[in-house]
Design a protein around this motif. Structure first.
Motif, PDB file in Angstrom:
ATOM      1  N   GLY A  88       0.749  -1.117  -0.038  1.00 18.30           N
ATOM      2  CA  GLY A  88       0.237   0.074  -0.126  1.00 18.30           C
ATOM      3  C   GLY A  88       0.995   1.364  -0.012  1.00 18.30           C
ATOM      4  O   GLY A  88       0.373   2.131  -0.767  1.00 18.30           O
ATOM      5  N   VAL A  89       1.905   1.046   0.864  1.00 13.44           N
ATOM      6  CA  VAL A  89       2.611   2.440   0.932  1.00 13.44           C
ATOM      7  C   VAL A  89       3.374   2.538  -0.483  1.00 13.44           C
ATOM      8  O   VAL A  89       3.480   3.592  -1.061  1.00 13.44           O
ATOM      9  CB  VAL A  89       3.959   2.230   1.891  1.00 13.44           C
ATOM     10  N   ALA A  90       3.877   1.438  -1.087  1.00 16.25           N
ATOM     11  CA  ALA A  90       4.709   1.660  -2.537  1.00 16.25           C
ATOM     12  C   ALA A  90       3.742   2.140  -3.620  1.00 16.25           C
ATOM     13  O   ALA A  90       4.084   2.811  -4.344  1.00 16.25           O
ATOM     14  CB  ALA A  90       5.311   0.280  -2.799  1.00 16.25           C
ATOM     15  N   VAL A  91       2.383   1.606  -3.500  1.00 12.59           N
ATOM     16  CA  VAL A  91       1.671   2.162  -4.659  1.00 12.59           C
ATOM     17  C   VAL A  91       1.430   3.406  -4.368  1.00 12.59           C
ATOM     18  O   VAL A  91       1.299   4.470  -5.542  1.00 12.59           O
ATOM     19  CB  VAL A  91       0.193   1.261  -4.603  1.00 12.59           C
ATOM     20  N   GLU A  92       1.027   3.759  -3.293  1.00 14.18           N
ATOM     21  CA  GLU A  92       0.652   5.362  -2.879  1.00 14.18           C
ATOM     22  C   GLU A  92       1.996   6.232  -3.274  1.00 14.18           C
ATOM     23  O   GLU A  92       1.729   7.169  -3.830  1.00 14.18           O
ATOM     24  CB  GLU A  92       0.314   5.604  -1.465  1.00 14.18           C
ATOM     25  N   LEU A  93       3.214   5.675  -2.940  1.00 10.87           N
ATOM     26  CA  LEU A  93       4.195   6.580  -3.339  1.00 10.87           C
ATOM     27  C   LEU A  93       4.404   6.539  -5.009  1.00 10.87           C
ATOM     28  O   LEU A  93       4.621   7.694  -5.573  1.00 10.87           O
ATOM     29  CB  LEU A  93       5.599   5.681  -3.015  1.00 10.87           C
ATOM     30  N   VAL A  94       4.265   5.593  -5.600  1.00 14.00           N
ATOM     31  CA  VAL A  94       4.449   5.611  -7.299  1.00 14.00           C
ATOM     32  C   VAL A  94       3.231   6.564  -7.563  1.00 14.00           C
ATOM     33  O   VAL A  94       3.468   7.316  -8.457  1.00 14.00           O
ATOM     34  CB  VAL A  94       4.198   4.096  -7.787  1.00 14.00           C
TER      35      VAL A  94
END
Lengths: 346, 346
Positions: A88-94
């Motif tokens: 979830g953190v990674a997709v929000e960062l992207v």
């Protein structure tokens, strides 16, 4: 006998997404703490956590649909959202990397009712903060303590490349007058479908789902993304500034080749022809001009088509889960989520 | 008795790097084939493979020091360069992502005697092509068939973040007159040391080296990077356009806070003071003005310091391998490589 709400859990969708946001935010803040002070300030401003001077703010952060989706999928697969938190953190960062770079490229000065990064800090900062968030996404997944981290990381890089490709098409379309519907759909899959697809897929991967289930959730997310984009395009023409954070008719004013516009040009008969002539007029359109164009898209049938097509994409999303062997109670929950997100009743 | 060349294999360094480039290029081309036509054309132009219309070219590609280093380290560790090929591709992609974005941010119109990406295709294309190459780097490592791929990928994301942080400092320094030597060294570690460090580290990781050896090679690459940057800064002032692909004195003309300049300001006595006054003058400096500034840096001792410091960094690189337990014959080879790269006799 008490009255029965025909869509009992639909009202819970905003709560579910809010819960996802709450679960992901501490890890997102922790990830950002690795950045240098200046980059972290700008990223925190963009995320709605502080003003441009770093004073904390509340209430203006985004809806965090992507991490919410990753967590809901993980919960459906393994009973708990937690394994999907790094995803979830990674997709929000992207997602936020792409917003910051897109605003710069499109020269959009306002997003979510606030000035965009490039318009406050300049081009170089927008390039660098976007780069840093994209890089951080890979780092968060690479470091997460999961046997599925590498698979999730791979899914995310593939989706990120599709996302960039979508923006390449978007930029190229601005120079062209002959954009066809299939390539416009391809752009929408890239810009919106790819990352919603990866959000659902990464949630499934990190929860330990089998490959068929992971693919089913990816397709679900991609189709949900297309429905979302169709509604976004409708709001970009007829949405109120309250809903969109942008002036009414803004996409028409910018001559954007959105899905309802491209459909109208191709299938809209005489009204489509008139719309093509409108788009070919030189100079900045007046308020009356853009209202005229909106009427043309509506008369050409573009508005009705986009609404019907959004519904069709929601159905396809549901079918993908059925084909992937996902059980009926989970399918029901995700059908409601898709309808909710697509109708943008958030 | 025949005369003995005191540095027998030093002459082979260009050959070794050329061999590395040859081993990596097919995989690099294969990676680029995943991109859409337009992005691939621009990336191929930037890499010196074709002109701006896509007509194939030879001879103008970069030196590919980073992939060459990755492959040489792998060969030293396991006897064959092949396991490091995906790592070489990935570091070269990250390097070129940063060049394309840096040229845009610094508004440099020429690199390697050719027009830069933003100056040919505009800002949006430079942002997108850089983004695509950074993303592709992660994808290549994620897909490589190695049990060490995830570790290598993690090392690369950490280095990429340091690289971006180096550019953040570089951009910030342009607005400041009080840059100190330690932060200038930090910038050089970020902009040049981080990725050369990751190149050596990723080569060691993919060759299956133990953690101590991987760290030793990372430190080797970082110190080599600092030596490289010191020489680059010297060339940026006194280098000929033939060597640098840029006009003579270009860094002084741009008022860049390079290492010899910052050292001179801090430790250069009266000449350093004069240099500070020179830098504070408004307007575009004339040819005579920049020559005057170059003389000031030299009289302040900045030129001599930078040359000595580059030598010291080459020695530190060698010591890192000694401390890491790397055997003497391999150390000898890498000492020669470091001297060669730092002296820029390529």
């Amino acid at each position: 006998m008490t009255a029965v709400d025909p869509r009992p859990s639909a009202t819970k969708v905003p709560d579910l997404l809010a819960r996802g946001r709450e679960l992901v935010e501490p890890s997102l803040r922790q990830a950002l703490s690795r950045l240098d002070d200046r980059t972290r300030l700008v990223a925190s401003y963009h995320l709605g956590w502080c003003d441009a001077d770093g004073r904390p703010m509340t209430g203006s952060s985004g809806k965090a649909i992507r991490p919410g989706l990753a967590l809901l999928v993980a919960e459906a697969v393994c009973g708990a959202p937690d394994p999907a938190v790094p995803g979830g953190v990674a997709v929000e960062l992207v997602h936020n990397f792409s917003l910051i770079h897109d605003d710069l490229m499109d020269r959009d000065a306002v997003r979510r009712h606030r000035r965009t990064v490039w318009s406050v800090w300049g081009d170089a900062t927008a390039v660098l903060v976007g780069d840093a968030l994209a890089c951080l996404a890979g780092e968060v997944l690479a470091e997460c303590d999961s046997p599925y981290a590498a698979r999730a990381g791979h899914a995310l890089t593939v989706a990120t490349r599709e996302l960039i490709r979508g923006q390449v098409l978007d930029v190229a379309f601005e120079q062209r007058t002959d954009v066809q519907l299939p390539e416009c759909v391809e752009m929408a899959y890239g810009k919106t479908g790819s990352l919603l697809g990866a959000s659902a897929e990464v949630g499934a991967i990190l929860a330990g789902a089998d490959p068929a289930t992971c693919v089913a959730f990816r397709t679900y997310g991609r189709e949900l993304g297309l429905a979302f984009q169709l509604v976004d395009d409708l709001l970009g023409i007829w949405g109120s500034p309250d809903q969109t954070g942008k002036p009414v008719f803004s996409d028409l004013r910018a001559h954007k080749k959105t899905l309802p516009v491209v459909w109208s040009l191709e299938y809209g008969g005489p009204c489509g022809q008139e719309l093509a002539e409108w788009l070919a007029r030189p100079g900045t359109p007046s308020e009356a001009d853009v209202q005229e164009a909106a009427v043309l898209v509506e008369r050409a049938g573009g508005r009705e088509w986009a609404m019907a097509e959004a519904g069709e994409r929601v159905r396809r999303a549901g079918r993908a889960l059925y084909v992937g062997g996902v059980g009926p109670s989970i399918r029901d929950q995700f059908d409601q989520l898709a309808q909710f997100v697509a109708e943008r009743r958030l």
